[in-house]
Design a protein around this motif. Structure first.
Motif, PDB file in Angstrom:
ATOM      1  N   ALA A  44       0.846  -1.194   0.000  1.00 50.80           N
ATOM      2  CA  ALA A  44       0.000   0.000   0.000  1.00 50.80           C
ATOM      3  C   ALA A  44       0.882   1.245   0.000  1.00 50.80           C
ATOM      4  O   ALA A  44       1.982   1.241   0.540  1.00 50.80           O
ATOM      5  N   ALA A  45       0.381   2.311  -0.611  1.00 56.57           N
ATOM      6  CA  ALA A  45       1.121   3.563  -0.684  1.00 56.57           C
ATOM      7  C   ALA A  45       0.696   4.484   0.450  1.00 56.57           C
ATOM      8  O   ALA A  45      -0.430   4.397   0.961  1.00 56.57           O
ATOM      9  N   ILE A  46       1.609   5.379   0.850  1.00 55.08           N
ATOM     10  CA  ILE A  46       1.260   6.394   1.834  1.00 55.08           C
ATOM     11  C   ILE A  46       0.122   7.240   1.272  1.00 55.08           C
ATOM     12  O   ILE A  46       0.187   7.721   0.145  1.00 55.08           O
ATOM     13  N   GLY A  47      -0.923   7.400   2.054  1.00 52.65           N
ATOM     14  CA  GLY A  47      -2.105   8.118   1.608  1.00 52.65           C
ATOM     15  C   GLY A  47      -3.196   7.206   1.090  1.00 52.65           C
ATOM     16  O   GLY A  47      -4.336   7.652   0.895  1.00 52.65           O
ATOM     17  N   ASP A  48      -2.881   5.927   0.860  1.00 51.69           N
ATOM     18  CA  ASP A  48      -3.875   5.002   0.309  1.00 51.69           C
ATOM     19  C   ASP A  48      -3.735   3.642   0.992  1.00 51.69           C
ATOM     20  O   ASP A  48      -3.528   2.622   0.358  1.00 51.69           O
ATOM     21  N   SER A  49      -3.839   3.658   2.315  1.00 47.67           N
ATOM     22  CA  SER A  49      -3.756   2.426   3.083  1.00 47.67           C
ATOM     23  C   SER A  49      -4.846   2.435   4.146  1.00 47.67           C
ATOM     24  O   SER A  49      -5.506   3.451   4.377  1.00 47.67           O
ATOM     25  N   GLU A  50      -5.007   1.309   4.814  1.00 42.41           N
ATOM     26  CA  GLU A  50      -6.010   1.233   5.873  1.00 42.41           C
ATOM     27  C   GLU A  50      -5.707   2.235   6.978  1.00 42.41           C
ATOM     28  O   GLU A  50      -6.614   2.871   7.525  1.00 42.41           O
ATOM     29  N   PHE A  51      -4.438   2.393   7.313  1.00 40.48           N
ATOM     30  CA  PHE A  51      -4.056   3.354   8.345  1.00 40.48           C
ATOM     31  C   PHE A  51      -4.480   4.766   7.956  1.00 40.48           C
ATOM     32  O   PHE A  51      -5.007   5.520   8.779  1.00 40.48           O
ATOM     33  N   ASP A  52      -4.259   5.143   6.701  1.00 40.23           N
ATOM     34  CA  ASP A  52      -4.645   6.481   6.247  1.00 40.23           C
ATOM     35  C   ASP A  52      -6.155   6.664   6.288  1.00 40.23           C
ATOM     36  O   ASP A  52      -6.659   7.714   6.720  1.00 40.23           O
ATOM     37  N   ARG A  53      -6.882   5.659   5.847  1.00 38.81           N
ATOM     38  CA  ARG A  53      -8.345   5.767   5.852  1.00 38.81           C
ATOM     39  C   ARG A  53      -8.884   5.841   7.273  1.00 38.81           C
ATOM     40  O   ARG A  53      -9.824   6.601   7.564  1.00 38.81           O
ATOM     41  N   ASP A  54      -8.297   5.084   8.181  1.00 42.87           N
ATOM     42  CA  ASP A  54      -8.826   5.022   9.551  1.00 42.87           C
ATOM     43  C   ASP A  54      -8.388   6.201  10.414  1.00 42.87           C
ATOM     44  O   ASP A  54      -8.903   6.370  11.521  1.00 42.87           O
ATOM     45  N   THR A  55      -7.436   6.998   9.933  1.00 44.39           N
ATOM     46  CA  THR A  55      -7.047   8.213  10.664  1.00 44.39           C
ATOM     47  C   THR A  55      -7.537   9.479   9.963  1.00 44.39           C
ATOM     48  O   THR A  55      -7.255  10.587  10.415  1.00 44.39           O
TER      49      THR A  55
END
Length: 286
Positions: free
Chosen positions: A12-23
């Motif tokens: 996954a790329a920075i800005g397009d991952s589960e972590f990005d979506r959930d924060t």
């Protein structure tokens, strides 16, 4: 540095991952943001403190004229639960190289009353504008290669719902700090791991806020069991991490009066110290 043994084939790329979506936060008004805290970052039923710090860190990045956290201090007031929350920010001061702001996250209790969960004060700047001069005696932790370390998937199947966050992380623990999992804690209060996000997303300043508070507590290796809630956590982000897995080293030197400290260092694949932290945590004795 070696690649993480369990790195996914498609990263996954920075800005397009589960972590990005959930924060990600939704602006409601200037300095006010809504978010639905994901159950995917919980331990038992409580939302992980590092995930919460990343949420507030992103809110302040939007509210302040500078985008990178340099130092952020958080006081955890009440346990956060998955579900709706609101973040309110306040700009304290802006300058040419540093801006300071504060933020609080609120949820509602069963009676519909607003409850403050976490409050932070932080200074932001531009990590890319920092000089290259480094003078240090710090050394990266010596950890066996990832294929010689062990993660949650190598142990017994966990109790369903006990640690959802483990499914979202790549953690490989140094066997010399894993005695607690085998019923033989070393008593040294040390934890050393390879760390990343399970979907392969590379680290950035906001995932560093997660990394310092997402590992098994050092209290386990001291011989204690159970929840170790954070009271206060301060993180210093020193530079933007290079792509690749992180190494995280956490130590506890003193447990007294039912409280302990955890000092963390985070090193990137270029052998740079990219983040440091200290937290005060409460332990359940007896």
């Amino acid at each position: 540095m070696p690649e993480a043994a369990s790195a996914p084939a498609v990263r996954a790329a920075i800005g397009d991952s589960e972590f990005d979506r959930d924060t990600a936060l939704t602006p409601r008004a200037p300095g006010v943001y809504d978010i639905d805290l994901s159950a995917g970052w919980t331990i038992i039923n409580a939302v992980n403190g590092g995930y919460l710090l990343a949420v507030l860190g992103r809110a302040l990045a939007d509210a302040l004229p500078h985008s990178d956290p340099f130092t952020i201090s958080a006081h955890y007031l009440t346990a956060s639960q998955p579900g709706p929350a609101v973040v309110r920010t306040d700009v304290v001061r802006t300058g040419r190289t540093l801006s300071t702001g504060q933020a609080s996250l609120f949820q509602y209790d069963e009676q519909g009353r607003e409850v403050e969960r976490i409050r932070v004060l932080a200074s932001y700047g531009d990590l890319d504008a920092l000089p290259d001069d480094v003078r240090t005696t710090a050394q990266p932790p010596v950890i066996p290669s990832p294929d010689q370390c062990f993660g949650p998937q190598d142990g017994p199947a966990p109790v369903s719902g006990s640690s959802a966050i483990a499914d979202r992380l790549m953690i490989k623990i140094d066997p010399s700090t894993l005695g607690w999992a085998l019923g033989a804690p070393s008593g040294k209060g040390e934890m050393r791991v390879w760390f990343g996000l399970a979907d392969g997303r590379d680290a950035d300043p906001f995932s560093l806020l997660l990394a310092v508070d997402a590992l098994p507590p050092t209290a386990f290796e001291i011989g204690l069991k159970g929840w170790v809630p954070t009271v206060e956590l301060t993180v210093h982000v020193r530079c933007r991490p290079a792509p690749g897995p992180l190494r995280v080293s956490i130590t506890t030197r003193n447990l007294a009066g039912g409280f302990l400290e955890e000092d963390a260092e985070v090193w990137d694949s270029a052998d740079r110290l990219v983040a440091q932290s200290r937290q005060l945590a409460r332990v359940r004795l007896g």
